[in-house]
Design a protein around this motif. Sequence first.
Motif, PDB file in Angstrom:
ATOM      1  N   MET A  90       0.763  -1.127  -0.023  1.00  0.00           N
ATOM      2  CA  MET A  90       0.016   0.115  -0.025  1.00  0.00           C
ATOM      3  C   MET A  90       0.972   1.236   0.087  1.00  0.00           C
ATOM      4  O   MET A  90       0.441   2.226  -0.620  1.00  0.00           O
ATOM      5  CB  MET A  90      -0.838   0.151   1.220  1.00  0.00           C
ATOM      6  CG  MET A  90      -2.166  -0.842   0.954  1.00  0.00           C
ATOM      7  SD  MET A  90      -3.315  -0.700   2.280  1.00  0.00           S
ATOM      8  CE  MET A  90      -3.647   0.816   2.450  1.00  0.00           C
ATOM      9  N   THR A  91       1.933   1.342   0.783  1.00  0.00           N
ATOM     10  CA  THR A  91       2.845   2.532   0.856  1.00  0.00           C
ATOM     11  C   THR A  91       3.259   2.641  -0.728  1.00  0.00           C
ATOM     12  O   THR A  91       3.522   3.893  -0.964  1.00  0.00           O
ATOM     13  CB  THR A  91       4.256   1.966   1.585  1.00  0.00           C
ATOM     14  OG1 THR A  91       3.451   1.836   2.897  1.00  0.00           O
ATOM     15  CG2 THR A  91       5.135   3.231   1.670  1.00  0.00           C
ATOM     16  N   ALA A  92       3.721   1.453  -1.383  1.00  0.00           N
ATOM     17  CA  ALA A  92       4.091   1.748  -2.715  1.00  0.00           C
ATOM     18  C   ALA A  92       3.138   2.291  -3.608  1.00  0.00           C
ATOM     19  O   ALA A  92       3.412   3.151  -4.288  1.00  0.00           O
ATOM     20  CB  ALA A  92       4.845   0.533  -3.241  1.00  0.00           C
ATOM     21  N   TYR A  93       2.069   1.781  -3.458  1.00  0.00           N
ATOM     22  CA  TYR A  93       0.908   1.880  -4.241  1.00  0.00           C
ATOM     23  C   TYR A  93       0.459   3.386  -4.296  1.00  0.00           C
ATOM     24  O   TYR A  93       0.527   4.206  -5.144  1.00  0.00           O
ATOM     25  CB  TYR A  93      -0.277   0.949  -4.115  1.00  0.00           C
ATOM     26  CG  TYR A  93      -1.680   1.234  -4.909  1.00  0.00           C
ATOM     27  CD1 TYR A  93      -1.682   0.573  -6.071  1.00  0.00           C
ATOM     28  CD2 TYR A  93      -2.234   2.081  -4.608  1.00  0.00           C
ATOM     29  CE1 TYR A  93      -2.712   0.552  -6.806  1.00  0.00           C
ATOM     30  CE2 TYR A  93      -3.557   2.223  -5.348  1.00  0.00           C
ATOM     31  CZ  TYR A  93      -3.783   1.504  -6.443  1.00  0.00           C
ATOM     32  OH  TYR A  93      -5.098   1.717  -7.298  1.00  0.00           O
ATOM     33  N   PHE A  94       0.020   3.725  -3.105  1.00  0.00           N
ATOM     34  CA  PHE A  94      -0.372   5.225  -2.766  1.00  0.00           C
ATOM     35  C   PHE A  94       0.760   6.100  -2.997  1.00  0.00           C
ATOM     36  O   PHE A  94       0.364   7.248  -3.480  1.00  0.00           O
ATOM     37  CB  PHE A  94      -1.185   5.293  -1.523  1.00  0.00           C
ATOM     38  CG  PHE A  94      -2.394   4.662  -1.479  1.00  0.00           C
ATOM     39  CD1 PHE A  94      -3.527   5.166  -2.346  1.00  0.00           C
ATOM     40  CD2 PHE A  94      -2.461   3.449  -1.032  1.00  0.00           C
ATOM     41  CE1 PHE A  94      -4.596   4.211  -2.431  1.00  0.00           C
ATOM     42  CE2 PHE A  94      -4.085   2.915  -0.924  1.00  0.00           C
ATOM     43  CZ  PHE A  94      -4.761   3.248  -1.919  1.00  0.00           C
ATOM     44  N   GLY A  95       2.007   5.777  -2.317  1.00  0.00           N
ATOM     45  CA  GLY A  95       3.008   6.765  -2.393  1.00  0.00           C
ATOM     46  C   GLY A  95       3.456   7.261  -3.814  1.00  0.00           C
ATOM     47  O   GLY A  95       3.688   8.066  -4.142  1.00  0.00           O
ATOM     48  N   VAL A 126       5.182  10.213   2.121  1.00  0.00           N
ATOM     49  CA  VAL A 126       3.760   9.351   2.218  1.00  0.00           C
ATOM     50  C   VAL A 126       3.612   8.622   3.469  1.00  0.00           C
ATOM     51  O   VAL A 126       4.629   8.082   4.004  1.00  0.00           O
ATOM     52  CB  VAL A 126       3.795   8.250   0.905  1.00  0.00           C
ATOM     53  CG1 VAL A 126       5.287   7.462   1.011  1.00  0.00           C
ATOM     54  CG2 VAL A 126       2.753   7.507   1.099  1.00  0.00           C
ATOM     55  N   MET A 127       2.643   8.537   4.049  1.00  0.00           N
ATOM     56  CA  MET A 127       2.120   7.866   5.250  1.00  0.00           C
ATOM     57  C   MET A 127       1.033   6.976   4.977  1.00  0.00           C
ATOM     58  O   MET A 127       0.134   7.332   4.701  1.00  0.00           O
ATOM     59  CB  MET A 127       1.778   9.056   6.377  1.00  0.00           C
ATOM     60  CG  MET A 127       3.080   9.727   7.035  1.00  0.00           C
ATOM     61  SD  MET A 127       4.008   8.528   7.919  1.00  0.00           S
ATOM     62  CE  MET A 127       3.052   8.357   9.336  1.00  0.00           C
ATOM     63  N   VAL A 128       1.545   5.581   5.113  1.00  0.00           N
ATOM     64  CA  VAL A 128       0.521   4.742   4.350  1.00  0.00           C
ATOM     65  C   VAL A 128      -0.753   4.953   5.149  1.00  0.00           C
ATOM     66  O   VAL A 128      -1.764   4.566   4.633  1.00  0.00           O
ATOM     67  CB  VAL A 128       0.927   3.395   4.499  1.00  0.00           C
ATOM     68  CG1 VAL A 128       1.433   2.753   5.912  1.00  0.00           C
ATOM     69  CG2 VAL A 128       0.162   2.240   3.673  1.00  0.00           C
ATOM     70  N   SER A 129      -0.756   5.107   6.546  1.00  0.00           N
ATOM     71  CA  SER A 129      -2.206   5.200   7.243  1.00  0.00           C
ATOM     72  C   SER A 129      -3.158   6.357   6.702  1.00  0.00           C
ATOM     73  O   SER A 129      -4.406   5.795   7.067  1.00  0.00           O
ATOM     74  CB  SER A 129      -1.862   5.379   8.768  1.00  0.00           C
ATOM     75  OG  SER A 129      -0.908   6.560   8.906  1.00  0.00           O
ATOM     76  N   ASP A 130      -2.494   7.214   5.932  1.00  0.00           N
ATOM     77  CA  ASP A 130      -3.702   8.202   5.437  1.00  0.00           C
ATOM     78  C   ASP A 130      -4.448   7.457   4.469  1.00  0.00           C
ATOM     79  O   ASP A 130      -5.526   8.046   4.003  1.00  0.00           O
ATOM     80  CB  ASP A 130      -2.775   9.313   4.778  1.00  0.00           C
ATOM     81  CG  ASP A 130      -2.007  10.151   5.682  1.00  0.00           C
ATOM     82  OD1 ASP A 130      -2.209   9.946   7.048  1.00  0.00           O
ATOM     83  OD2 ASP A 130      -1.206  10.986   5.291  1.00  0.00           O
ATOM     84  N   TYR A 131      -3.839   6.487   3.810  1.00  0.00           N
ATOM     85  CA  TYR A 131      -4.856   5.579   2.961  1.00  0.00           C
ATOM     86  C   TYR A 131      -5.628   4.384   3.291  1.00  0.00           C
ATOM     87  O   TYR A 131      -5.905   3.948   2.296  1.00  0.00           O
ATOM     88  CB  TYR A 131      -3.654   5.496   1.656  1.00  0.00           C
ATOM     89  CG  TYR A 131      -2.850   6.464   1.133  1.00  0.00           C
ATOM     90  CD1 TYR A 131      -3.815   7.454   0.140  1.00  0.00           C
ATOM     91  CD2 TYR A 131      -1.829   7.190   1.691  1.00  0.00           C
ATOM     92  CE1 TYR A 131      -3.228   8.799  -0.283  1.00  0.00           C
ATOM     93  CE2 TYR A 131      -1.376   8.326   1.238  1.00  0.00           C
ATOM     94  CZ  TYR A 131      -1.872   8.906   0.132  1.00  0.00           C
ATOM     95  OH  TYR A 131      -1.370  10.132  -0.423  1.00  0.00           O
ATOM     96  N   TYR A 132      -5.436   4.258   4.460  1.00  0.00           N
ATOM     97  CA  TYR A 132      -6.166   2.936   5.106  1.00  0.00           C
ATOM     98  C   TYR A 132      -7.409   2.917   4.500  1.00  0.00           C
ATOM     99  O   TYR A 132      -7.817   1.814   4.003  1.00  0.00           O
ATOM    100  CB  TYR A 132      -6.150   2.798   6.523  1.00  0.00           C
ATOM    101  CG  TYR A 132      -4.736   2.424   6.868  1.00  0.00           C
ATOM    102  CD1 TYR A 132      -3.874   1.835   6.170  1.00  0.00           C
ATOM    103  CD2 TYR A 132      -4.533   2.369   8.536  1.00  0.00           C
ATOM    104  CE1 TYR A 132      -2.426   1.247   6.759  1.00  0.00           C
ATOM    105  CE2 TYR A 132      -3.235   2.186   9.010  1.00  0.00           C
ATOM    106  CZ  TYR A 132      -2.192   1.549   8.186  1.00  0.00           C
ATOM    107  OH  TYR A 132      -1.053   1.161   8.687  1.00  0.00           O
ATOM    108  N   PRO A 133      -8.270   4.048   4.554  1.00  0.00           N
ATOM    109  CA  PRO A 133      -9.853   4.061   4.168  1.00  0.00           C
ATOM    110  C   PRO A 133      -9.910   3.710   2.621  1.00  0.00           C
ATOM    111  O   PRO A 133     -10.865   3.262   2.009  1.00  0.00           O
ATOM    112  CB  PRO A 133     -10.142   5.379   4.274  1.00  0.00           C
ATOM    113  CG  PRO A 133      -9.098   6.214   5.059  1.00  0.00           C
ATOM    114  CD  PRO A 133      -8.140   5.345   5.005  1.00  0.00           C
TER     115      PRO A 133
END
Lengths: 337, 337
Positions: B133-138, B276-283
Amino acid sequence: MNTINYQFQLASRPQGSVKASDFNYVAEQLHDLQEDEILIKNLYISLDPAMRGWMNESKNSYMPPVAIGEVMRALAVGQVVASKNARFAAGEHVSGLLGMQEYAYSDGKGISKVDARLAPLPLYLSTLGMPGMTAYFGLLEVGQPREGNTVVVSGAAGAVGTIVGQIAKIKGAGAVGIAGGADKCRYLIEQLGFDAAIDYKTEDVSTALRQHCPDGIDVYFDNVGGDILDAALAQLAFGARVVICGAISQYNNTTPIKGPSNYLNLMVKRATMKGVMVSDYYPRAMEAARDMGGWISSGKLKSREDIVEGLEKFPEAFQKLFTGENNGKLILKVMQS
Amino acid sequence: MNTINYQFQLASRPQGSVKASDFNYVAEQLHDLQEDEILIKNLYISLDPAMRGWMNESKNSYMPPVAIGEVMRALAVGQVVASKNARFAAGEHVSGLLGMQEYAYSDGKGISKVDARLAPLPLYLSTLGMPGMTAYFGLLEVGQPREGNTVVVSGAAGAVGTIVGQIAKIKGAGAVGIAGGADKCRYLIEQLGFDAAIDYKTEDVSTALRQHCPDGIDVYFDNVGGDILDAALAQLAFGARVVICGAISQYNNTTPIKGPSNYLNLMVKRATMKGVMVSDYYPRAMEAARDMGGWISSGKLKSREDIVEGLEKFPEAFQKLFTGENNGKLILKVMQS
């Protein structure tokens, strides 16, 4: 008319701080104008931190370096004394990169007319010139302050910083300035309406930022780099915008620039770091001039120029930018030779 | 069932690299479940660079530090062995911050169910987990690569880096990886389809970046910080996006983090630096899982896990992240004690 042009040519690339010996002060004979050429008598020459970068041999800059033997690059306001160019007539006032010299030749490219009746000429090198536009677009476009935000600016008593803080206030944000010395700090609060000022020479900037920005810094406008940038990064609010405008504390380094050790806080605070290059906004200059002109007329925006008399003072006057001795926009007044 | 829970408790805050003596390896008695509690047997525990930060006493982090005496925080996948919580039944697989231990108690908050039939369990700690997810959203949200862009990623052979490069290629961009060692570089090109790979252990990174990115770097995804970040900043394309994901070269520092000396190039190149902070994208996790799952199924996205057997290996295995000895996502497999 005088037929001699005094000019500063770059003699060698400065190591660390600029010395007089880095330049040759030369008397050149003026020549007859060619077709389309104009001859300008420089009246006021701007002293800007960016000039220090232009003296370096750098591949990675936004402008080519000044070549050895070339007239030192500088912004100036002058008066056309002779013209073979249809666009310009003798007597008109103009501004542009006219160089560190008494007279400048130009084909008119990159030269703007300025109106001496609308504002005192030095203002075209400060609030109505490059520093003003840098502050205006850097703060409003890159920094995007919202009402109630806390804006912090370093180099706050300088040409750009004074304007950044005042525009922040005009837009309903709080303004905290970081400057060197009690006089400057008092000036920011009492004359320019900043909410707070931090004297980096006597205060611990980190502690003071925590005190004056208890909810964090929403917009940090950086003119200085180094430890002060790090202190600000440590105190960012969530979603902050960091505007990189300059790094005057680092320009005289003979070692590599100190990068911001706290840059990982950009991640923790979901903040953005972005630079401002005033040239990107030249097409929108009228927008800034209209707003700033209005604010000046209504007394909301004050301008201060620190004028040093005499072209020959250039090398020593330039140093005031780095020692922080200047009060407001530093400008050389070219006397009649 | 075993009634003993082995766990690593933080004994002291590491100075520099983590040592075994920074932890107490403790055998605790399991207790009866309370209302709403579940007991989870950890099967795979993730070893992530971020854990190094959690061991520090830091005020300015996105998570509180692990307290002295507390179980070391870690992501894991496990199986529910007993439940007094209506949401979970024994036998189900779950993931979450289950800690560096054989068994974990939970009230179910922050725990997700994972499906062992859809993907091998370790994948939920790599491509289908936090690194993926970090890679994807980042890359896609912060980096915003466009077709034909050049994407450079450091730590390219690591859990996040391998995925960043592959997604860049899927989206029509070029991918250049920076990794340590010829084997890793070969793997990136031959197995993962990167266009080029730079071995920072034997090559001059600046020279190699100029060679592989003649038009500059459009997106730089940084996992390492330090000199490699500086080399990338010097080679940015106009309008580049710099994604700060981590700084593994700096996490074991006992001196302040080395900030990026070339940060002023953000200004020159009108580039943006953002974390990029992966937790921002948890939703939005489902969005990533759907895309990544599809790419895995169609063979476009490959995942590699480096699995070390034995919970007791934690301190030494963790060091592989910093020496670069791991190949792909580093995971501890918890054996039956």
